[in-house]
Every structure is written in structure tokens, then in C-alpha cells.
Scaffold this active site. Structure first.
Site, PDB file in Angstrom:
ATOM      1  N   HIS A  69      -1.741  10.386   9.399  1.00 17.93           N
ATOM      2  CA  HIS A  69      -1.667  10.998   9.738  1.00 17.93           C
ATOM      3  C   HIS A  69      -2.164  11.812  11.454  1.00 17.93           C
ATOM      4  O   HIS A  69      -2.623  10.406  11.967  1.00 17.93           O
ATOM      5  CB  HIS A  69      -2.433  12.627   9.409  1.00 17.93           C
ATOM      6  CG  HIS A  69      -2.844  12.744   7.868  1.00 17.93           C
ATOM      7  ND1 HIS A  69      -1.921  13.393   7.543  1.00 17.93           N
ATOM      8  CD2 HIS A  69      -3.809  12.469   7.375  1.00 17.93           C
ATOM      9  CE1 HIS A  69      -1.765  13.742   6.178  1.00 17.93           C
ATOM     10  NE2 HIS A  69      -3.304  12.894   5.783  1.00 17.93           N
ATOM     11  N   HIS A  91      -3.012   5.938   4.336  1.00 19.28           N
ATOM     12  CA  HIS A  91      -4.297   6.458   3.331  1.00 19.28           C
ATOM     13  C   HIS A  91      -3.289   7.042   1.758  1.00 19.28           C
ATOM     14  O   HIS A  91      -2.365   7.092   2.130  1.00 19.28           O
ATOM     15  CB  HIS A  91      -5.365   7.275   3.401  1.00 19.28           C
ATOM     16  CG  HIS A  91      -5.333   8.634   3.871  1.00 19.28           C
ATOM     17  ND1 HIS A  91      -4.848   8.588   4.951  1.00 19.28           N
ATOM     18  CD2 HIS A  91      -4.843   9.445   2.919  1.00 19.28           C
ATOM     19  CE1 HIS A  91      -3.792  10.210   5.342  1.00 19.28           C
ATOM     20  NE2 HIS A  91      -3.617  10.473   4.187  1.00 19.28           N
ATOM     21  N   ARG A 128       5.044  10.606   5.304  1.00 23.37           N
ATOM     22  CA  ARG A 128       5.194   9.652   4.234  1.00 23.37           C
ATOM     23  C   ARG A 128       5.929   7.711   4.471  1.00 23.37           C
ATOM     24  O   ARG A 128       6.380   7.708   5.009  1.00 23.37           O
ATOM     25  CB  ARG A 128       5.997  10.428   3.486  1.00 23.37           C
ATOM     26  CG  ARG A 128       5.114  10.928   2.450  1.00 23.37           C
ATOM     27  CD  ARG A 128       5.729  11.404   1.010  1.00 23.37           C
ATOM     28  NE  ARG A 128       5.432  12.868   1.222  1.00 23.37           N
ATOM     29  CZ  ARG A 128       6.139  14.286   1.751  1.00 23.37           C
ATOM     30  NH1 ARG A 128       7.721  13.695   1.834  1.00 23.37           N
ATOM     31  NH2 ARG A 128       6.026  15.494   1.543  1.00 23.37           N
ATOM     32  N   GLU A 178      -9.217  13.788   8.827  1.00 27.30           N
ATOM     33  CA  GLU A 178      -9.768  14.788   7.227  1.00 27.30           C
ATOM     34  C   GLU A 178     -10.819  13.604   6.766  1.00 27.30           C
ATOM     35  O   GLU A 178     -10.837  12.930   6.826  1.00 27.30           O
ATOM     36  CB  GLU A 178      -8.374  15.108   6.549  1.00 27.30           C
ATOM     37  CG  GLU A 178      -7.928  13.244   5.964  1.00 27.30           C
ATOM     38  CD  GLU A 178      -6.315  13.752   5.220  1.00 27.30           C
ATOM     39  OE1 GLU A 178      -6.101  14.846   5.373  1.00 27.30           O
ATOM     40  OE2 GLU A 178      -6.260  13.068   4.654  1.00 27.30           O
TER      41      GLU A 178
HETATM   42 ZN    ZN Z   1      -4.199  12.999   4.016  1.00 28.35          ZN
END
Ligand code: ZN
Length: 323
Positions: free
Chosen positions: A104, A179, A199, A121
């Protein structure tokens, strides 16, 4: 508008995902048919809004609540998101299959869609199969050139670090950390209010519509933190009743784990709302003028101006606020 502050409980907004399953049913939710990967528990995003189930604001979306009472209920820091929305997004994820290898961006990335935030996150593992693993960061020494070459040659997995996980583990994932959650884990996710994912690899599998999902190689290479992303993991088994154990302390959220064993009286501050996620067990949250039952899977938004409240029962909870 003079509505007395009270803990808000929301109806989750469920999302079908190619990697989803049925595990969220075990929390007693009315989960729609299909491979459900995400429950957006507390959400105020263009791609999903959760709606209140209890009290005077029942039926209202978090977006409407922001307009009605956000100024006093979200707090001086909790109301300050740069996109004008609620600053956090709270999800439960059922990873019945592997998620894509992803990364991200941070708030500064120039390729961000307009109005969108970066995404830092964290995960708290609610449940994990005995052999469950996740992808967490790059192997030492992998730089942009090496990662680009590995992608080109179809061997990106060689560049990634795999770690085993168990219930109670927590992972802090700052923007820029490559991740992927993998099959067999159920997690609670606390994140910036963002839905931007780049991605790198999706196992060459078809998406829900039968076509491969889009990859974002250039953006991924641009936003990856090749050295010291700041990622951190923690085994939280040492948490003691009545004492907060800090799991993450980021610019966007501070999250603590607490074991409730009987009554635990706390107080909100006018700086920020408090989000309570019940991970295990059951009990209640009471405040000056009411009480609401709480059980595993429930997520509550406690207004900054709620004041004194009491957690009661036998529960493991996460508490998040904007520092
Ligand atoms: Zn994620």
C-alpha cells in the site's frame, strides 16, 4: 443536534472476495451467500459504509453520523482526517485462500487516486490453522532492481519473507511493507480509511469474474520500502487482566490489547473516539445512561464525549484511538 453520546454498534458491510470463505458466520453475523472475505465493521468509505444497529442513530450510516455529530463525537484529533471522512476503517477478514501479494502507498504518493489516503494497517490474528503462514516483508538485501527482476522472471516468492502465525499474534504493516495474508487465518484489521492496494502477484489465478485480477507492478515498485519499512510483529500472550498492552503506536492509530475479567472502568478523552473490538468472550459496555451487550466479533465506536464507561464480563478486546 442534541443526541446523548452512546457506544455505536454497526451492521457490517460484507464483501465477496476470490480468497474469502464462511468463517465470519461463527461470530453470529448474517453473512450473505458466497465466498465472503471481508466484513467492513466500521466504515465510512466510498466503497462501503456501515450502518448503526442500536440507539437513537439506528439505521444511519457512519457517513451521516459524521455530518450530524462528528465534530463532537469523533474528537479533536479523531475528526481530522485529510479526506474529511472518518479516519479509520475496521474490518474482519476471513482468508480461506491466499490473498494477493500486495503493498500500500503512503499519504504522499503522487499516484494516489484523488481524495484517497495512504494505507498503514495492522492485523490481530483471531484464529489460525495449525500450519498457517503469512507473507511479511522482503528478504534481506532485496532492492528495487532485484524485485523487478524477480517479478519479470515469475519468481517473486523468492524475494519474500514467510512467517508462521497463531491466534493472538499481531502485525504492524506500515505503508510500503510488502505483505499477504495466507489461507487459514481470520484477522481483525485496523487501518487508515483507504481502499488502495497495489498487487504484485496473484498466483496466476482467475478472479471472481473468471479473469485474472489487475496487477500494479510499477506502482508497487514505486511505493515499496526496500529498507526498514518499520514493520513489527508481536506475540501478545503476555497481556494481563486490567492492563493495556500496546500493539501499535502509529501516527494514524494507537491500538492496545486488554483482558477484561470483571469490571474495568475507563474513560474516553475529548481528543479521540475509542474503537472497541471484541476478539474473544462476552460481556457488556455500560456508560452513564445505558448498557450494551458485547460478544466476539462485535465492534463499537465510543464517542470522544462519552466520558466514563465500564467493560464488564470475560473478554479479550482491542482498543484503538487516534493519538
Ligand atoms: Zn494489505
Amino acid at each position: 443536534m442534541s443526541i446523548q453520546p452512546y457506544p455505536l454498534h454497526f451492521k457490517p458491510e460484507f464483501k465477496e472476495r476470490v480468497w474469502g470463505g464462511r468463517a465470519l458466520e461463527k461470530f453470529g453475523f448474517d453473512v450473505p451467500a458466497g465466498a465472503i472475505g471481508e466484513g467492513w465493521m466500521i466504515a465510512d468509505h466510498p466503497n462501503g459504509v456501515s450502518h448503526v444497529t442500536n440507539g437513537a442513530l439506528a439505521g444511519k450510516g457512519l457517513d451521516e453520523i459524521r455530518e450530524l455529530v462528528g465534530a463532537s463525537w469523533f474528537g479533536t484529533k479523531g475528526g481530522g482526517s485529510s479526506n474529511g471522512r472518518f479516519p479509520l476503517l475496521i474490518k474482519l477478514l476471513d482468508c480461506n485462500d491466499d490473498l494477493s501479494i500486495q503493498v500500500h502507498p503512503n499519504d504522499e504518493y503522487e499516484g494516489l487516486p484523488k481524495g484517497e489516503l495512504g494505507k498503514t494497517e495492522m492485523w490481530y490474528v483471531l484464529d489460525a490453522k495449525p500450519d498457517a503462514k503469512i507473507i511479511y516483508g522482503l528478504k534481506p538485501g532485496v532492492d528495487r532492481t532485484e524485485m523487478a527482476r524477480a517479478i519479470e522472471e515469475g519468481r517473486i516468492m523468492d524475494s519474500l519473507q514467510e512467517v508462521s502465525v497463531k491466534a493472538g499474534d499481531t502485525f504492524y504493516i506500515p505503508a510500503g511493507t510488502v505483505h499477504a495474508l495466507c489461507a487459514g487465518v481470520v484477522v481483525a484489521e485496523i487501518q487508515q480509511n483507504s481502499d488502495t492496494t497495489y498487487r504484485l502477484y496473484d498466483y496466476n489465478r482467475p478472479g471472481l469474474d473468471g479473469k485474472p485480477r489487475e496487477l500494479h507492478i510499477e506502482d508497487s515498485l514505486n511505493v515499496t520500502a526496500y529498507e526498514d519499512s518499520g514493520a513489527a510483529r508481536m506475540d501478545t500472550a503476555g497481556a494481563k487482566p486490567g492492563k493495556w498492552l500496546t500493539l501499535a503506536n502509529s501516527p494514524y492509530f494507537k491500538t492496545d490489547k486488554g483482558i477484561v475479567n470483571g469490571q474495568w472502568t475507563l474513560s474516553t478523552s475529548t481528543d479521540s473516539f475509542v474503537i472497541v473490538i471484541v476478539c474473544e468472550g462476552s460481556g457488556s459496555i455500560s456508560w452513564a445512561s445505558g448498557l450494551v451487550d458485547a460478544k466476539a466479533g462485535d465492534c463499537f465506536l465510543l464517542p470522544a464525549n462519552l466520558g466514563t464507561y465500564t467493560l464488564d464480563g470475560s473478554m479479550t478486546v482491542l482498543r484503538s484511538l487516534v493519538p
